[in-house]
Design a protein around this motif. Structure first.
Motif, PDB file in Angstrom:
ATOM      1  N   LEU A 317       0.789  -1.434   0.074  1.00 13.52           N
ATOM      2  CA  LEU A 317      -0.094  -0.152   0.040  1.00 13.52           C
ATOM      3  C   LEU A 317       0.989   1.267   0.034  1.00 13.52           C
ATOM      4  N   ALA A 318       2.062   1.201   0.657  1.00 10.49           N
ATOM      5  CA  ALA A 318       2.684   2.249   0.621  1.00 10.49           C
ATOM      6  C   ALA A 318       3.156   2.680  -0.865  1.00 10.49           C
ATOM      7  N   LYS A 319       3.658   1.909  -1.636  1.00 11.23           N
ATOM      8  CA  LYS A 319       4.024   2.088  -3.019  1.00 11.23           C
ATOM      9  C   LYS A 319       2.849   2.359  -3.742  1.00 11.23           C
ATOM     10  N   SER A 320       1.793   1.503  -3.659  1.00  6.71           N
ATOM     11  CA  SER A 320       0.482   2.026  -4.446  1.00  6.71           C
ATOM     12  C   SER A 320      -0.111   3.334  -4.178  1.00  6.71           C
ATOM     13  N   LEU A 321      -0.113   3.435  -3.009  1.00  5.49           N
ATOM     14  CA  LEU A 321      -0.911   4.991  -2.442  1.00  5.49           C
ATOM     15  C   LEU A 321      -0.027   6.071  -2.898  1.00  5.49           C
ATOM     16  N   GLY A 322       1.312   6.029  -2.837  1.00  3.88           N
ATOM     17  CA  GLY A 322       2.535   6.833  -3.078  1.00  3.88           C
ATOM     18  C   GLY A 322       2.182   7.020  -4.731  1.00  3.88           C
ATOM     19  N   GLY A 323       2.211   5.972  -5.574  1.00  2.93           N
ATOM     20  CA  GLY A 323       1.983   6.131  -6.756  1.00  2.93           C
ATOM     21  C   GLY A 323       0.683   6.861  -7.250  1.00  2.93           C
ATOM     22  N   PHE A 324      -0.272   6.681  -6.626  1.00  2.97           N
ATOM     23  CA  PHE A 324      -1.638   6.970  -6.794  1.00  2.97           C
ATOM     24  C   PHE A 324      -1.725   8.462  -6.572  1.00  2.97           C
ATOM     25  N   LEU A 325      -0.878   9.062  -5.509  1.00  2.00           N
ATOM     26  CA  LEU A 325      -0.869  10.679  -5.471  1.00  2.00           C
ATOM     27  C   LEU A 325      -0.142  11.218  -6.386  1.00  2.00           C
ATOM     28  N   HIS A 326       0.913  10.192  -7.215  1.00  2.00           N
ATOM     29  CA  HIS A 326       1.513  11.072  -8.205  1.00  2.00           C
ATOM     30  C   HIS A 326       0.818  10.752  -9.489  1.00  2.00           C
ATOM     31  N   GLY A 327      -0.326  10.252  -9.476  1.00  2.00           N
ATOM     32  CA  GLY A 327      -1.259  10.160 -10.634  1.00  2.00           C
ATOM     33  C   GLY A 327      -1.382   8.948 -11.219  1.00  2.00           C
ATOM     34  N   LYS A 328      -0.691   8.015 -10.777  1.00  2.00           N
ATOM     35  CA  LYS A 328      -0.756   6.528 -11.266  1.00  2.00           C
ATOM     36  C   LYS A 328      -2.076   5.675 -10.706  1.00  2.00           C
ATOM     37  N   PRO A 329      -2.471   4.770 -11.391  1.00  2.00           N
ATOM     38  CA  PRO A 329      -3.754   4.123 -10.814  1.00  2.00           C
ATOM     39  C   PRO A 329      -3.125   2.988  -9.473  1.00  2.00           C
ATOM     40  N   LEU A 330      -4.133   2.684  -8.597  1.00  2.00           N
ATOM     41  CA  LEU A 330      -3.861   1.833  -7.472  1.00  2.00           C
ATOM     42  C   LEU A 330      -3.531   0.521  -8.084  1.00  2.00           C
ATOM     43  N   THR A 331      -2.723  -0.428  -7.189  1.00  2.00           N
ATOM     44  CA  THR A 331      -2.584  -1.731  -7.710  1.00  2.00           C
ATOM     45  C   THR A 331      -2.982  -2.867  -6.693  1.00  2.00           C
ATOM     46  N   ASP A 332      -3.067  -3.981  -7.475  1.00  2.00           N
ATOM     47  CA  ASP A 332      -3.765  -4.924  -6.413  1.00  2.00           C
ATOM     48  C   ASP A 332      -2.626  -5.622  -5.674  1.00  2.00           C
ATOM     49  N   PHE A 333      -3.290  -5.885  -4.453  1.00  7.08           N
ATOM     50  CA  PHE A 333      -2.260  -6.521  -3.489  1.00  7.08           C
ATOM     51  C   PHE A 333      -2.526  -8.240  -3.626  1.00  7.08           C
ATOM     52  N   ILE A 334      -1.319  -9.005  -4.149  1.00  5.66           N
ATOM     53  CA  ILE A 334      -1.422 -10.339  -4.040  1.00  5.66           C
ATOM     54  C   ILE A 334      -0.397 -10.963  -3.174  1.00  5.66           C
ATOM     55  N   PHE A 335      -1.089 -11.679  -2.427  1.00  2.00           N
ATOM     56  CA  PHE A 335      -0.265 -12.356  -1.279  1.00  2.00           C
ATOM     57  C   PHE A 335       0.450 -13.722  -1.720  1.00  2.00           C
ATOM     58  N   LYS A 336       1.550 -13.685  -1.720  1.00  3.39           N
ATOM     59  CA  LYS A 336       2.588 -15.047  -2.038  1.00  3.39           C
ATOM     60  C   LYS A 336       2.898 -15.404  -0.599  1.00  3.39           C
ATOM     61  N   ASP A 337       2.267 -16.411   0.049  1.00  7.19           N
ATOM     62  CA  ASP A 337       2.468 -17.116   1.270  1.00  7.19           C
ATOM     63  C   ASP A 337       3.870 -17.783   1.224  1.00  7.19           C
ATOM     64  N   GLY A 338       4.906 -17.485   2.079  1.00  5.75           N
ATOM     65  CA  GLY A 338       6.062 -17.874   2.380  1.00  5.75           C
ATOM     66  C   GLY A 338       6.168 -18.971   3.154  1.00  5.75           C
ATOM     67  N   GLY A 339       5.086 -19.241   3.920  1.00  2.00           N
ATOM     68  CA  GLY A 339       5.161 -20.226   4.808  1.00  2.00           C
ATOM     69  C   GLY A 339       4.728 -19.654   6.446  1.00  2.00           C
ATOM     70  N   MET A 340       5.199 -20.482   7.240  1.00  2.00           N
ATOM     71  CA  MET A 340       5.081 -20.120   8.686  1.00  2.00           C
ATOM     72  C   MET A 340       5.863 -20.626   9.489  1.00  2.00           C
ATOM     73  N   VAL A 341       6.296 -19.897  10.513  1.00  2.00           N
ATOM     74  CA  VAL A 341       7.406 -20.518  11.482  1.00  2.00           C
ATOM     75  C   VAL A 341       6.679 -20.324  12.770  1.00  2.00           C
ATOM     76  N   VAL A 342       6.637 -21.460  13.675  1.00  2.00           N
ATOM     77  CA  VAL A 342       5.999 -21.353  14.900  1.00  2.00           C
ATOM     78  C   VAL A 342       7.265 -21.722  16.273  1.00  2.00           C
ATOM     79  N   ALA A 343       7.358 -20.736  16.861  1.00  2.00           N
ATOM     80  CA  ALA A 343       8.512 -21.120  18.022  1.00  2.00           C
ATOM     81  C   ALA A 343       8.003 -21.835  19.050  1.00  2.00           C
ATOM     82  N   VAL A 344       8.476 -22.989  19.387  1.00  2.00           N
ATOM     83  CA  VAL A 344       8.300 -23.987  20.628  1.00  2.00           C
ATOM     84  C   VAL A 344       9.539 -23.684  21.708  1.00  2.00           C
ATOM     85  N   GLY A 345       9.392 -22.858  22.504  1.00  2.00           N
ATOM     86  CA  GLY A 345      10.179 -22.403  23.334  1.00  2.00           C
ATOM     87  C   GLY A 345      11.383 -21.500  22.574  1.00  2.00           C
ATOM     88  N   HIS A 346      12.577 -21.515  23.369  1.00  2.00           N
ATOM     89  CA  HIS A 346      13.582 -20.490  22.841  1.00  2.00           C
ATOM     90  C   HIS A 346      14.625 -21.222  21.814  1.00  2.00           C
TER      91      HIS A 346
END
Ligand SMILES: Cc1cc2nc3c(=O)[nH]c(=O)nc-3n(C[C@H](O)[C@H](O)[C@H](O)COP(=O)(O)OP(=O)(O)OC[C@H]3O[C@@H](n4cnc5c(N)ncnc54)[C@H](O)[C@@H]3O)c2cc1C
Length: 408
Positions: A317-346
């Motif tokens: 959104l930082a890029k898309s809204l920044g571009g929009f304020l400079h006259g460009k159209p907003l762009t879609d956010f497509i999330f590429k899930d890189g997975g997940m990490v869960v800590a079980v203790g330290h």
């Protein structure tokens, strides 16, 4: 000149506040509405609850951060939206003063809270880990219990990332204190479905459960809580699980007060319905992202409520809204899930990886190295909001502190 008002300075909001200044026009103004004085990385709230969080090194003060990164912090909570006047109503966190804040663009990033599914007694008798304040209150109770020296029991409902990480952290603390005549702690981790981390690959659930059980945590699967009393939980098949302290960490929803305000569209868990470019479906001057937003994806699904997704949406959104304020159209956010990490203790974590692929084909790794990757996710967030130099200094200070501070 445009005034951009961001509501909520969590994983998404603080990154957006930091990044926007680099993409918008010089004359544009950014205001962050956030009731807390300091930013906490929410995935570490369980460390506050277990007394292992270092608040000197791992928090960010909004006031000074804003001054450095070009946004203004109002210590307040949003209570309403008036779309006709383009204002929001806010309530001051310190003085309870009510006032209006004007916006040209409003960005809502207020996150989510635990969903108790209206379980009888849960609100009154459970601790929720939705904010740093709640986590601190949890620690006050836990620190007393950990020093009691007589056997005590903890019930934790929900074996998602929050419940798993909390159970592991409490177990580690109680084990450490046993050497000093601390409390022998029994921990019941209660899950309604048939595995821990139900939204992760099965291999990951299996590995995490193995590690929890190795640490003597009772994992109670297919156990649905019907009622909570002051000192117990009652299951739908009428079993009673007694406990001295009880946590609720199952499910999420956007806060109830949000639903309906400003005439925006909301789903059944109070999330604001948005388009793929993060504008709300009702008003293109209002955006929402993070856990409080239902963000559709091209495959018909929705962006999952997790820290990585909130961070990526903020960067987008930082890029898309920044571009929009400079006259460009907003762009879609497509999330590429890189997975997940869960800590079980330290010293142990389990992660599922495989950018962009389906859950069943992700590969699962575990061990100390993955625990270090878990820490890296937090460091990347810190790098975005504070820069590499500050993160390096913080890491060195933390290391030195760990070496030189007394063990107790
Ligand atoms: C204990 C715990 C462990 C977790 N572990 C993981 C994990 O391992 N991996 C993972 O990916 N995710 C994890 N999560 C989930 C992750 O923290 C969230 O997905 C992520 O923080 C969402 O970011 P957000 O910006 O939408 O909301 P948040 O980070 O929750 O930030 C919301 C902000 O809005 C502010 N706010 C609330 N109400 C108002 C209001 N009325 N006005 C103004 N401001 C308001 C809050 O003070 C807060 O600062 C965990 C969550 C918890 C609680």
């Amino acid at each position: 000149m445009s005034r951009i008002v961001i509501v909520g300075g969590g994983a998404a909001g603080i990154e957006l506040s930091t990044l926007l200044k680099k993409t918008i026009r010089k004359e544009d103004e950014v205001i962050l509405i956030e009731p807390e004085t300091h930013h906490f990385w929410k995935p570490r709230l369980h460390e506050i609850a277990a007394g292992t969080f270092d608040s000197d090194l791992d928090t960010v003060c909004y006031f000074t951060h804003g001054a450095k990164h070009g946004y203004q912090h109002y210590q307040a909570s949003m209570t309403d939206i008036n779309r006709d006047n383009k204002t929001i109503s806010v309530c001051g966190a310190m003085d309870d003063a009510h006032y209006e804040v004007e916006y040209d663009y409003l960005i809502i990033a207020i996150g989510a809270v635990s969903n108790d599914f209206n379980t009888q007694g849960a609100k009154d008798h459970c601790i929720f880990l939705d904010s740093a304040n709640q986590a601190r209150q949890a620690w006050h109770k836990m620190s007393y219990i950990l020093r009691a020296s007589t056997p005590h029991t903890v019930n934790i409902v929900g074996a998602g990332a929050t419940g798993v990480e909390l159970a592991a952290e409490l177990e580690r603390e109680s084990r450490k204190l046993l050497r000093y005549n601390g409390t022998p702690l029994t921990i019941n981790l209660i899950e309604a479905t048939d595995r821990v981390l139900p939204n992760s690959p099965e291999k990951m659930s299996h590995k995490v459960q193995q590690q929890l059980e190795k640490n003597n945590i009772n994992v109670l699967l297919q156990t649905r809580i019907n009622e909570v009393t002051e000192k117990s939980m009652i299951t739908i098949d009428n079993r009673t699980l007694n406990a001295d302290i009880q946590f609720w960490a199952a499910g999420i929803k956007a806060p109830d007060w949000l639903n309906g305000i400003g005439g925006l569209a909301y789903n059944r868990i109070n999330q604001i319905e948005v388009n793929m470019d993060l504008t709300t479906t009702v008003d293109e001057c209002i955006f929402a992202l993070g856990d409080c937003a239902a963000i559709p994806q091209p495959d018909g699904g929705f962006v999952p409520p997790k820290a990585q997704a909130a961070n990526r949406a903020a960067e987008h959104l930082a890029k898309s809204l920044g571009g929009f304020l400079h006259g460009k159209p907003l762009t879609d956010f497509i999330f590429k899930d890189g997975g997940m990490v869960v800590a079980v203790g330290h010293y142990f974590a389990v992660g599922s990886f495989a950018p962009g692929s389906k859950m069943e084909s992700q590969f699962v790794l575990h061990g100390l190295l993955i625990r270090r990757i878990y820490d890296t996710i937090f460091r990347l967030h810190q790098k975005t909001i504070s820069g590499m130099f500050t993160v390096s200094r913080l890491m060195i200070t933390k290391r030195l502190k760990a070496i030189f501070k007394p063990k107790i």
